[in-house]
Structure formats: C-alpha cells, structure tokens
Design a protein around this motif. Structure first.
Motif, PDB file in Angstrom:
ATOM      1  N   UNK A  54       0.846  -1.200   0.000  1.00  0.00           N
ATOM      2  CA  UNK A  54       0.000   0.000   0.000  1.00  0.00           C
ATOM      3  C   UNK A  54       0.879   1.246   0.000  1.00  0.00           C
ATOM      4  N   UNK A  55       0.423   2.271  -0.689  1.00  0.00           N
ATOM      5  CA  UNK A  55       1.151   3.530  -0.743  1.00  0.00           C
ATOM      6  C   UNK A  55       1.001   4.285   0.576  1.00  0.00           C
ATOM      7  N   UNK A  56       2.083   4.903   0.982  1.00  0.00           N
ATOM      8  CA  UNK A  56       2.031   5.737   2.179  1.00  0.00           C
ATOM      9  C   UNK A  56       1.474   7.104   1.813  1.00  0.00           C
ATOM     10  N   UNK A  57       0.447   7.527   2.536  1.00  0.00           N
ATOM     11  CA  UNK A  57      -0.186   8.815   2.250  1.00  0.00           C
ATOM     12  C   UNK A  57       0.779   9.955   2.583  1.00  0.00           C
ATOM     13  N   UNK A  58       0.817  10.953   1.730  1.00  0.00           N
ATOM     14  CA  UNK A  58       1.626  12.139   2.002  1.00  0.00           C
ATOM     15  C   UNK A  58       0.845  13.366   1.566  1.00  0.00           C
ATOM     16  N   UNK A  59       0.738  14.303   2.472  1.00  0.00           N
ATOM     17  CA  UNK A  59      -0.011  15.519   2.181  1.00  0.00           C
ATOM     18  C   UNK A  59       0.941  16.643   1.807  1.00  0.00           C
ATOM     19  N   UNK A  60       0.590  17.418   0.786  1.00  0.00           N
ATOM     20  CA  UNK A  60       1.444  18.545   0.424  1.00  0.00           C
ATOM     21  C   UNK A  60       1.425  19.619   1.508  1.00  0.00           C
ATOM     22  N   UNK A  61       2.561  20.279   1.669  1.00  0.00           N
ATOM     23  CA  UNK A  61       2.645  21.375   2.632  1.00  0.00           C
ATOM     24  C   UNK A  61       2.697  22.708   1.895  1.00  0.00           C
ATOM     25  N   UNK A  62       1.976  23.673   2.402  1.00  0.00           N
ATOM     26  CA  UNK A  62       1.913  25.000   1.781  1.00  0.00           C
ATOM     27  C   UNK A  62       2.329  26.068   2.776  1.00  0.00           C
ATOM     28  N   UNK A  63       2.957  27.092   2.262  1.00  0.00           N
ATOM     29  CA  UNK A  63       3.323  28.250   3.074  1.00  0.00           C
ATOM     30  C   UNK A  63       2.924  29.492   2.299  1.00  0.00           C
ATOM     31  N   UNK A  64       3.171  30.649   2.868  1.00  0.00           N
ATOM     32  CA  UNK A  64       2.750  31.901   2.246  1.00  0.00           C
ATOM     33  C   UNK A  64       3.913  32.880   2.212  1.00  0.00           C
ATOM     34  N   UNK A  65       4.096  33.500   1.065  1.00  0.00           N
ATOM     35  CA  UNK A  65       5.056  34.590   0.940  1.00  0.00           C
ATOM     36  C   UNK A  65       4.252  35.886   0.840  1.00  0.00           C
ATOM     37  N   UNK A  66       4.420  36.759   1.819  1.00  0.00           N
ATOM     38  CA  UNK A  66       3.650  38.000   1.857  1.00  0.00           C
ATOM     39  C   UNK A  66       4.424  39.145   1.207  1.00  0.00           C
ATOM     40  N   UNK A  67       3.736  39.902   0.385  1.00  0.00           N
ATOM     41  CA  UNK A  67       4.304  41.086  -0.240  1.00  0.00           C
ATOM     42  C   UNK A  67       3.490  42.306   0.185  1.00  0.00           C
ATOM     43  N   UNK A  68       4.178  43.394   0.502  1.00  0.00           N
ATOM     44  CA  UNK A  68       3.537  44.620   0.962  1.00  0.00           C
ATOM     45  C   UNK A  68       3.923  45.773   0.040  1.00  0.00           C
ATOM     46  N   UNK A  69       2.960  46.588  -0.394  1.00  0.00           N
ATOM     47  CA  UNK A  69       3.293  47.659  -1.341  1.00  0.00           C
ATOM     48  C   UNK A  69       4.374  48.601  -0.817  1.00  0.00           C
ATOM     49  N   UNK A  70       5.379  48.831  -1.651  1.00  0.00           N
ATOM     50  CA  UNK A  70       6.437  49.800  -1.356  1.00  0.00           C
ATOM     51  C   UNK A  70       6.627  50.658  -2.605  1.00  0.00           C
ATOM     52  N   UNK A  71       6.938  51.920  -2.403  1.00  0.00           N
ATOM     53  CA  UNK A  71       6.864  52.890  -3.495  1.00  0.00           C
ATOM     54  C   UNK A  71       8.231  53.486  -3.805  1.00  0.00           C
ATOM     55  N   UNK A  72       8.454  53.722  -5.082  1.00  0.00           N
ATOM     56  CA  UNK A  72       9.646  54.435  -5.534  1.00  0.00           C
ATOM     57  C   UNK A  72       9.222  55.364  -6.657  1.00  0.00           C
ATOM     58  N   UNK A  73       9.951  56.452  -6.826  1.00  0.00           N
ATOM     59  CA  UNK A  73       9.562  57.377  -7.874  1.00  0.00           C
ATOM     60  C   UNK A  73      10.566  58.486  -8.059  1.00  0.00           C
ATOM     61  N   UNK A  74      10.223  59.397  -8.925  1.00  0.00           N
ATOM     62  CA  UNK A  74      11.068  60.552  -9.189  1.00  0.00           C
ATOM     63  C   UNK A  74      10.251  61.663  -9.808  1.00  0.00           C
ATOM     64  N   UNK A  75      10.763  62.873  -9.706  1.00  0.00           N
ATOM     65  CA  UNK A  75      10.102  64.039 -10.286  1.00  0.00           C
ATOM     66  C   UNK A  75      11.126  64.819 -11.104  1.00  0.00           C
ATOM     67  N   UNK A  76      10.702  65.271 -12.262  1.00  0.00           N
ATOM     68  CA  UNK A  76      11.554  66.123 -13.080  1.00  0.00           C
ATOM     69  C   UNK A  76      10.746  67.349 -13.516  1.00  0.00           C
ATOM     70  N   UNK A  77      11.399  68.479 -13.551  1.00  0.00           N
ATOM     71  CA  UNK A  77      10.759  69.704 -14.006  1.00  0.00           C
ATOM     72  C   UNK A  77      11.291  70.032 -15.398  1.00  0.00           C
TER      73      UNK A  77
END
Length: 229
Positions: free
Chosen positions: A1-24
């Motif tokens: 008989x096959x041994x049962x194995x359950x997949x494991x899941x995790x989470x990678x969290x991303x948070x908005x971060x901003x970059x920019x520039x201004x030119x006249x």
C-alpha cells in the motif's frame, strides 16, 4: 500500500512599497524641442526605476524597502577567509554546491556580481601555476557554464574582520526571486504645480509600487568577502 503524504503549503507576503522621481521640464525645452522629448523623459524614468528595482532585489535591507537577496536570512553562504580573500575555482564550486546539496539546483540558474570580481576572475587561473586549466572567468557572460550577469549594484564596500572594500558573488535560481507589482510605472504630468507654473515649466512625476521576496532561501547562495585588488 502507498504511504499517504499531504502537500505542505506556506505563504510569501508582499507589501506595497513605493519608488519614484520628479523632473521639471523647462519652458525653453518645451518650446524648442521636438515631441521626442516626452519619449526621452519616459525612457530616463524607466531606466532609473529599473535600476532601483535591481538594487533592492540584490541588496535591499528591508527598512522602507524590500529585502533583497543579500539581506535575506537563511540563504547559503560560502566564506573565503576571516578577513576576506580572492575568488578561487574551489569557492565557485562550493557556491554551486550550496544549492546542489539542498536539491535546489534547478530553474533559471545564474551568477551575479560586480565588474571588480569579474575583472579579478578573468586574471586568476583555476589551478595556480597551470595555464592549461584556464581562467576562472573565461567567457564574457558565462561562469562555470552558467549565465553570469555583471552590475555595479552588487556591493563592493562590504567588510569582514579587518577586510574592507569586499565584494559579493551571488548564485541562485532567479525563478525564485518573486517580484510583485501593484503599479509597474505610471507617469503624471502636472502643469499647475506652483513652483513650476510660476516659471512656465511643467512637472512630471513617475511612480512605481512593488515588493519582492525570495521564495525559497535554499534557492540562493552568496560569497560576501571577496578581495578584488
């Protein structure tokens, strides 16, 4: 008989971060230039912000910016010496072995370093005194059979022990460097910004919102104590 194995899941969290520039943009330029000036400004902004993304992807420290590869705790590490030292062929192989021993040597495998490391490696034999073995870096864009990118955004000012001005060499599966965009590049023209308006000028702002993270720490390894001179 096959041994049962359950997949494991995790989470990678991303948070908005901003970059920019201004030119006249001056009234003189607007009056005397062709419509291509808009393309020029767009191109300059895109290159500027692309460089910002590369910089935080490699080094970003995580304080009001993403955590880059070198700042990610748990990636593989190969040390040269207590005060740093020159790159060796053995060290290159040890760096690759960091991924191989974790079964992580798959995907888009590549090296990335700065011009100082490449220059030193082009002059260093794989085996000291044996010219027939060749140099560590013998092809323009390849190292040990893998793609090798060069950018001076890879730091050359690291310290270790009494060693200073040390450089880094990164090896990894770049498929596992996740970059999430909320806004890739947006431009906003403001002809009524008070300072610019008073001079007949136009203010242009570029913004980008993103975050990045290493998906698996075992997918990357680095040497951070290379002497290049």
């Amino acid at each position: 008989a096959l041994t049962a194995s359950d997949p494991g899941f995790d989470k990678v969290s991303l948070t908005p971060k901003h970059a920019g520039g201004i030119v006249e943009m001056s009234r003189n330029m607007l009056m005397q230039s062709s419509p291509d000036v808009e393309s020029l400004v767009r191109d300059d902004f895109s290159k500027l912000l692309a460089e910002v993304v590369d910089q935080v992807a490699i080094v970003g420290g995580g304080t009001n910016e993403p955590s880059g590869i070198l700042a990610t705790s748990g990636i593989g590490s190969v040390a040269i010496a207590s005060n740093g030292g020159a790159l060796t062929w053995n060290a290159v192989n040890d760096l690759m072995a960091e991924l191989e021993t974790d079964n992580a040597d798959e995907g888009t495998l590549a090296f990335i370093t700065n011009a100082k490391v490449r220059n030193a490696a082009r002059k260093t034999l794989k085996v000291s005194g044996d010219a027939s073995a060749g140099f560590i870096w013998s092809e323009p864009t390849m190292l040990a059979g893998y793609t090798a990118a060069v950018t001076n955004l890879v730091p050359s000012n690291l310290t270790k022990g009494e060693g200073t001005s040390l450089s880094a060499l990164i090896y990894g599966n770049f498929n596992d460097l996740l970059i999430g965009y909320w806004s890739e590049l947006d431009l906003l023209v403001n002809p009524y910004e008070s300072t610019a308006y008073a001079k007949g000028n136009v203010s242009v702002r570029a913004m980008m919102t993103l975050d990045l993270a290493v998906r698996h720490t075992s997918s990357f390894a680095a040497i951070k104590d290379l002497v290049t001179a």
